[in-house]
Design an enzyme around this catalytic site. Structure first.
Site, PDB file in Angstrom:
ATOM      1  N   ARG A  70      27.756  41.885  34.196  1.00  0.00           N
ATOM      2  CA  ARG A  70      28.797  41.854  33.161  1.00  0.00           C
ATOM      3  C   ARG A  70      28.815  40.545  32.398  1.00  0.00           C
ATOM      4  O   ARG A  70      28.806  39.476  33.001  1.00  0.00           O
ATOM      5  CB  ARG A  70      30.170  42.074  33.799  1.00  0.00           C
ATOM      6  CG  ARG A  70      30.302  43.432  34.444  1.00  0.00           C
ATOM      7  CD  ARG A  70      30.386  44.508  33.383  1.00  0.00           C
ATOM      8  NE  ARG A  70      30.318  45.840  33.982  1.00  0.00           N
ATOM      9  CZ  ARG A  70      30.448  46.951  33.273  1.00  0.00           C
ATOM     10  NH1 ARG A  70      30.630  46.920  31.969  1.00  0.00           N
ATOM     11  NH2 ARG A  70      30.383  48.121  33.873  1.00  0.00           N
ATOM     12  N   CYS A  71      28.835  40.655  31.103  1.00  0.00           N
ATOM     13  CA  CYS A  71      28.798  39.463  30.259  1.00  0.00           C
ATOM     14  C   CYS A  71      29.993  39.447  29.322  1.00  0.00           C
ATOM     15  O   CYS A  71      30.629  40.474  29.088  1.00  0.00           O
ATOM     16  CB  CYS A  71      27.517  39.465  29.433  1.00  0.00           C
ATOM     17  SG  CYS A  71      26.037  39.479  30.461  1.00  0.00           S
ATOM     18  N   GLU A 130      42.690  30.362  37.091  1.00  0.00           N
ATOM     19  CA  GLU A 130      41.346  29.825  36.839  1.00  0.00           C
ATOM     20  C   GLU A 130      41.390  28.490  36.099  1.00  0.00           C
ATOM     21  O   GLU A 130      40.577  27.603  36.345  1.00  0.00           O
ATOM     22  CB  GLU A 130      40.585  30.863  36.009  1.00  0.00           C
ATOM     23  CG  GLU A 130      39.298  30.411  35.399  1.00  0.00           C
ATOM     24  CD  GLU A 130      38.815  31.428  34.349  1.00  0.00           C
ATOM     25  OE1 GLU A 130      38.919  32.643  34.608  1.00  0.00           O
ATOM     26  OE2 GLU A 130      38.352  31.009  33.281  1.00  0.00           O
ATOM     27  N   HIS A 182      36.434  46.955  41.136  1.00  0.00           N
ATOM     28  CA  HIS A 182      35.090  46.433  40.883  1.00  0.00           C
ATOM     29  C   HIS A 182      34.038  47.137  41.727  1.00  0.00           C
ATOM     30  O   HIS A 182      32.880  46.766  41.719  1.00  0.00           O
ATOM     31  CB  HIS A 182      35.046  44.921  41.106  1.00  0.00           C
ATOM     32  CG  HIS A 182      35.784  44.180  40.029  1.00  0.00           C
ATOM     33  ND1 HIS A 182      37.149  43.997  40.078  1.00  0.00           N
ATOM     34  CD2 HIS A 182      35.371  43.624  38.864  1.00  0.00           C
ATOM     35  CE1 HIS A 182      37.537  43.344  38.986  1.00  0.00           C
ATOM     36  NE2 HIS A 182      36.478  43.108  38.233  1.00  0.00           N
ATOM     37  N   CYS A 220      42.998  45.909  38.801  1.00  0.00           N
ATOM     38  CA  CYS A 220      42.545  45.350  37.526  1.00  0.00           C
ATOM     39  C   CYS A 220      42.281  46.513  36.567  1.00  0.00           C
ATOM     40  O   CYS A 220      42.437  47.678  36.955  1.00  0.00           O
ATOM     41  CB  CYS A 220      41.252  44.558  37.796  1.00  0.00           C
ATOM     42  SG  CYS A 220      40.801  43.404  36.503  1.00  0.00           S
TER      43      CYS A 220
HETATM   44  N1  39S Z   1      36.582  37.618  30.603  1.00  0.00           N
HETATM   45  C1  39S Z   1      36.653  38.272  29.440  1.00  0.00           C
HETATM   46  N2  39S Z   1      36.392  37.668  28.287  1.00  0.00           N
HETATM   47  N3  39S Z   1      37.018  39.582  29.394  1.00  0.00           N
HETATM   48  C2  39S Z   1      37.310  40.261  30.509  1.00  0.00           C
HETATM   49  O1  39S Z   1      37.624  41.448  30.442  1.00  0.00           O
HETATM   50  C3  39S Z   1      37.262  39.601  31.747  1.00  0.00           C
HETATM   51  N4  39S Z   1      37.571  40.250  32.903  1.00  0.00           N
HETATM   52  C4  39S Z   1      37.339  39.635  34.192  1.00  0.00           C
HETATM   53  C5  39S Z   1      37.337  38.146  34.126  1.00  0.00           C
HETATM   54  N5  39S Z   1      36.830  37.608  32.926  1.00  0.00           N
HETATM   55  C6  39S Z   1      36.878  38.259  31.763  1.00  0.00           C
HETATM   56  C7  39S Z   1      36.072  40.196  34.754  1.00  0.00           C
HETATM   57  N6  39S Z   1      34.984  40.037  33.832  1.00  0.00           N
HETATM   58  C8  39S Z   1      33.127  42.806  31.373  1.00  0.00           C
HETATM   59  C9  39S Z   1      32.968  41.454  31.212  1.00  0.00           C
HETATM   60  C10 39S Z   1      33.624  40.570  32.036  1.00  0.00           C
HETATM   61  C11 39S Z   1      34.434  41.018  33.025  1.00  0.00           C
HETATM   62  C12 39S Z   1      34.625  42.380  33.201  1.00  0.00           C
HETATM   63  C13 39S Z   1      33.963  43.272  32.373  1.00  0.00           C
HETATM   64  C14 39S Z   1      32.389  43.778  30.527  1.00  0.00           C
HETATM   65  O2  39S Z   1      32.547  44.957  30.683  1.00  0.00           O
HETATM   66  N7  39S Z   1      31.527  43.317  29.615  1.00  0.00           N
HETATM   67  C15 39S Z   1      30.716  44.197  28.845  1.00  0.00           C
HETATM   68  C16 39S Z   1      29.333  44.239  29.423  1.00  0.00           C
HETATM   69  O3  39S Z   1      28.864  43.280  30.024  1.00  0.00           O
HETATM   70  C17 39S Z   1      30.645  43.746  27.400  1.00  0.00           C
HETATM   71  C18 39S Z   1      31.941  43.953  26.663  1.00  0.00           C
HETATM   72  C19 39S Z   1      31.746  43.948  25.173  1.00  0.00           C
HETATM   73  O4  39S Z   1      31.961  42.943  24.526  1.00  0.00           O
HETATM   74  O5  39S Z   1      28.718  45.291  29.218  1.00  0.00           O
HETATM   75  N8  39S Z   1      31.317  45.041  24.592  1.00  0.00           N
HETATM   76  C20 39S Z   1      31.042  45.185  23.183  1.00  0.00           C
HETATM   77  C21 39S Z   1      31.687  46.452  22.679  1.00  0.00           C
HETATM   78  O6  39S Z   1      32.163  47.259  23.486  1.00  0.00           O
HETATM   79  C22 39S Z   1      29.557  45.239  22.956  1.00  0.00           C
HETATM   80  C23 39S Z   1      28.968  46.333  23.785  1.00  0.00           C
HETATM   81  C24 39S Z   1      27.467  46.437  23.818  1.00  0.00           C
HETATM   82  O7  39S Z   1      26.841  46.057  24.763  1.00  0.00           O
HETATM   83  O8  39S Z   1      31.726  46.640  21.475  1.00  0.00           O
HETATM   84  N9  39S Z   1      26.888  47.031  22.791  1.00  0.00           N
HETATM   85  C25 39S Z   1      25.509  47.386  22.776  1.00  0.00           C
HETATM   86  C26 39S Z   1      24.648  46.227  22.374  1.00  0.00           C
HETATM   87  O9  39S Z   1      25.153  45.275  21.764  1.00  0.00           O
HETATM   88  C27 39S Z   1      25.339  48.529  21.817  1.00  0.00           C
HETATM   89  C28 39S Z   1      26.288  49.663  22.161  1.00  0.00           C
HETATM   90  C29 39S Z   1      25.599  50.796  22.866  1.00  0.00           C
HETATM   91  O10 39S Z   1      24.876  51.535  22.189  1.00  0.00           O
HETATM   92  O11 39S Z   1      25.806  50.917  24.080  1.00  0.00           O
HETATM   93  O12 39S Z   1      23.474  46.242  22.742  1.00  0.00           O
HETATM   94 ZN    ZN Z   2      42.354  42.062  36.088  1.00  0.00          ZN
END
Ligand code: 39S
Ligand code: ZN
Length: 766
Positions: free
Chosen positions: A519-520, A609, A698, A730
């Site tokens: 996850r990023c 945090e 998770h 969460c």
């Molecule tokens: N920190 C942040 N900033 N946000 C949080 O939610 C959290 N939660 C806690 C603590 N810290 C946090 C746990 N951490 C994710 C990331 C961090 C987490 C929990 C979950 C998560 O789901 N991240 C996603 C991932 O890694 C990315 C989220 C995102 O920005 O997959 N998504 C965009 C969107 O939905 C871009 C998505 C994407 O990957 O619009 N798009 C594709 C690409 O760019 C194309 C889309 C496709 O065809 O699938 O290649």
């Molecule tokens: Zn949470």
């Protein structure tokens, strides 16, 4: 020569290649060989890039499939029994199960890595824990680099930090008592590295920047007395980061190590002492390039620190490096096509920072004239930034100056508010809710990606989101959830989504940073004064509320979390930036209330945090952090119920601050640690509504009604029945509907069953 060094490079790959490869492997779509191949390609690219950039000490073993602390546990054989007997290296399947759990075993705990948004897997240690060299990953990766013609410095999490970051599996015991058992494994590993040809090994001991007692310091003494003496050929670089060694400095300078790394971005003031007291021959590695933020370095400022040290120690005893690993930095500014030129001239990502390290090292060796052009370019950009009209917004400053203490107070105390809210909302005992987000399916993401790329228009995208939202609201009604959520299908991320709509923020296309495992996040960049030009969430909340007669929560991210999960400007105190964000969120809260939203949740998962690592700094942080939350939440009527949410941290040490938020309801992570959280609330009577999470989101595991009910019974030992809410740990965005549907249904069933039990005991003390 003062050599350029690096402590760690991002391992996710430029286009998040590792994430994609991991998730494909987990989904059973690819083989472990495919995954290994992707990993090898990422490591190779990273090593060659660093070599090209002129880095002399290049790290290896900074790669990880999921987390470097989990890797360390696997290296020293600390594999909890529930993952089966492991006789050699942990295979990728078992490794993944340790990190993520499965239907039959619970995952290992995960928590925040110091004060970052990176999560590490917490090693579990038993009183009679056996350690053995179960994996040779550090040796293998060292040899892999060597075969590519790159000499590297293997990075290993040091034994004392490893023990301090672990948790006791059995009844509480002092983990440092395991040091004697652990050290022989480190010895064996280091001996193998020497045999493989490693000259330097980087031992990360970030715990050295914490408040340590005498026992911990003597553990350091013992550990490094032993490891420092392994071979005259081996040089240990003891690495500290994220803060000041402070009182630990004297003890550290006595350790028999060849080098010491200091974080001089967070704590430049510690350099003078280190330089004057370092024993003859000890190398100091000066962390002058910020690994935690994206601002272009002030090269002249860095040199002002470095030059006196070089003068005193001589070039050969100085390394120039980043403050900490670039794990926390996005990879490449060149990949950004939408940031304007001026903004880009203010920024540097990991790749650019390598260049900065090399430039400082060059100037430290050959004099400033050797990098005159870079210095001049940097000076110009910094001067332009200082006077740029994009940064200051007089209206924001004026409003902040006028903010009063009463703005940070609800109209009435909780006892009075809750009566009005109960009347207003009409909820049963043990009300059920979820944290906010529902599955962000590939379909949701693909639709957003299409919209962003212009393949579908706004109307088509919004219709799709509307349908998703409607289906989610109706599903929650059908299974009997009491306080609904709209699902957040329109949001990419809980911080980025707001950053995109606030003024003073910039955002990137590819600035990904690892948060945990695959996850990023793409943290937005706060570069100027913050304001909210228009409502951000009202339209979607109003729509969702129109679909149900039950309350649908308005969902916002709190000011401390927006601050903590963004790259923050470094030209004013964090507290000032946080207050600016707080006022913007306050406007949104008031607008939601006016739109008929009765319950508004303002998440602050990052409050803990952001807590300073040293106790002496905590009080002032908590004061402005809590106040910022209250600025954002206190503009509403008594009838409006304010919720907040926190996760993935140890909350035990800040219960007073959590209570001081004065949210009407708080939901908290609690289930992975089996409600350990309750212990701190046994000592501290939490006054308002609270929902300790009853299942771990998770993990793909679907929890049973019975186990959740028994967790709730446990919670009733500590909270009274008027206080207790029922919710997961969460948000559910990372889960699949196949997991979410049965899990939430079982959770609702657990609450209903508990209501029945408690009511049939009516009159008896609960
Ligand atoms: N920190 C942040 N900033 N946000 C949080 O939610 C959290 N939660 C806690 C603590 N810290 C946090 C746990 N951490 C994710 C990331 C961090 C987490 C929990 C979950 C998560 O789901 N991240 C996603 C991932 O890694 C990315 C989220 C995102 O920005 O997959 N998504 C965009 C969107 O939905 C871009 C998505 C994407 O990957 O619009 N798009 C594709 C690409 O760019 C194309 C889309 C496709 O065809 O699938 O290649
Ligand atoms: Zn949470």
């Amino acid at each position: 020569m003062a050599l350029a060094t690096n402590l760690g490079y991002p391992r996710i790959g430029v286009q998040r290649g590792l994430k994609k490869a991991l998730e494909a492997f987990w989904a059973g779509k690819t083989s472990s060989n495919d995954l290994l191949e992707t990993a090898r390609a990422i490591r190779k690219a990273n090593w060659l890039l660093q070599k090209e950039a002129g880095i002399a000490h290049i790290p290896s073993n900074d790669f990880s499939f999921y987390d470097h602390v989990l890797d360390t546990a696997c290296v020293v054989g600390a594999i909890p029994k529930r993952f089966g007997q492991v006789s050699g290296s942990v295979d990728l399947q078992t490794y993944s199960t340790m990190a993520r759990g499965s239907q039959s075993v619970t995952a290992m705990e995960m928590t925040k890595w110091f004060d970052t948004n990176y999560h590490y897997i917490v090693p579990e240690l038993a009183v009679n824990q056996d350690f053995w060299l179960a994996s040779r990953k550090p040796v293998e990766e060292y040899l892999e680099a060597k075969a590519l013609g790159v000499e590297t410095r293997p990075v290993i999490l040091g034994p004392v930090s490893f023990l301090l970051l672990a948790k006791s599996q059995d009844a509480d015991f002092n983990r440092l008592t395991l040091l004697d058992r652990l050290l022989p494994v480190y010895e064996e590993l280091l001996a193998e590295l020497v045999k493989a040809g490693a000259e330097w090994v980087q031992m990360d001991e970030p715990c050295l920047v914490l408040d340590l007692d005498a026992a911990a310091l003597s553990a350091y003494k013992k550990a490094y007395a032993m490891l420092g003496g392994i071979s005259p050929k081996l040089k240990i670089l003891l690495t500290t980061y994220f803060g000041n060694l402070d009182k630990n400095m004297d003890a550290v300078l006595k350790l028999p190590v060849a080098g010491l790394h200091l974080d001089l971005v967070r704590a430049p003031e510690q350099l003078a002492k280190a330089v004057s007291k370092a024993p003859a021959k000890m190398v100091l590695s000066l962390g002058v390039i910020d690994g935690r933020n994206i601002w272009r370095a002030d090269l002249a400022g860095a040199l002002a620190l470095v030059e006196p040290a070089v003068k005193k120690l001589g070039q050969d005893r100085v390394l120039i490096g980043p403050s900490c690993s670039f794990l926390h930095s996005p990879i490449d500014l060149e990949a950004e096509t939408k940031l304007d030129r001026e903004m880009k001239s203010w920024l540097a990502f990991a790749k650019q920072k390598l260049g900065e390290i090399a430039a400082v090292a060059r100037a430290a060796s050959k004099g400033r004239r050797a990098v005159a052009a870079a210095l001049e370019d940097c000076r110009k950009a910094m001067r332009a930034k200082k006077t740029s009209p994009r940064i200051v917004n007089p209206a924001v400053r004026k409003r902040l100056a006028k903010a009063t203490k009463t703005m940070a107070k609800r109209k009435s105390p909780y006892a009075k508010r809750i009566k009005l809210q109960n009347k207003h909302l009409g909820l049963p005992h043990f009300p059920t809710t979820t944290i906010g987000s529902l599955p962000q399916t590939p379909e949701v993401r693909a639709n957003r990606a299409s919209y962003k790329a212009g393949r579908i228009d706004r109307a088509a995208y919004e219709n799709f989101i509307k349908e998703e939202t409607k289906r989610a609201v109706l599903w929650q009604e059908e299974i009997g959830v009491d306080v609904l959520v709209h699902g957040e299908f329109e949001r990419n991320d809980m911080v980025e989504y707001f950053g995109e709509q606030l003024k003073g923020f910039a955002f990137t296309e590819n600035g990904w940073v690892q948060s945990y495992g695959s996850r990023c996040v793409k943290p937005p960049i706060i570069y100027g004064d913050v304001s909210r030009p228009d409502p951000m969430t009202v339209r979607w909340s109003r729509y969702a509320q129109s679909l149900s007669s039950r309350p649908v929560k308005g969902m916002l991210t709190g000011p401390v979390t927006i601050l903590q999960w963004s790259f923050v400007r470094n030209d004013q105190p964090r507290s000032t930036t946080c207050r600016q964000v707080a006022l913007a969120i306050r406007d949104e809260v008031v607008d939601l209330e006016a739109a008929g939203i009765k319950v508004i949740q303002i998440d602050e998962p990052a409050l803990r945090e952001g807590l300073p690592l040293r106790k002496k700094d905590r009080k002032s942080y908590l004061k402005w952090g809590v106040e910022a939350f209250r600025f954002s939440s206190c503009g509403v009527k008594d009838e409006t119920q304010i919720h907040t949410h926190m996760c993935y941290c140890e909350f035990g040490d800040i219960p007073e601050a959590i209570a001081a938020l004065d949210a009407d309801v708080i939901s908290m992570e609690a289930s992975r640690s089996k409600m350990e959280l309750l212990d701190s609330f046994r000592k501290f009577r939490y006054p308002n509504g609270i929902g300790p999470g009853v299942y771990d989101i998770h993990s793909p595991r679907v929890p049973s009604k019975e186990e959740m009910e028994s967790l709730l019974m446990k919670a009733l030992d500590v909270f009274n029945k008027e206080q207790l809410w029922v919710n997961p740990d969460c948000g559910l965005k990372t889960r699949r509907w196949e997991e979410v549907r049965p899990s939430v249904a079982a959770m609702v069933a657990a609450a209903k069953s508990l209501r029945k039990k408690i009511n049939s005991h009516a009159g008896a003390a609960v």
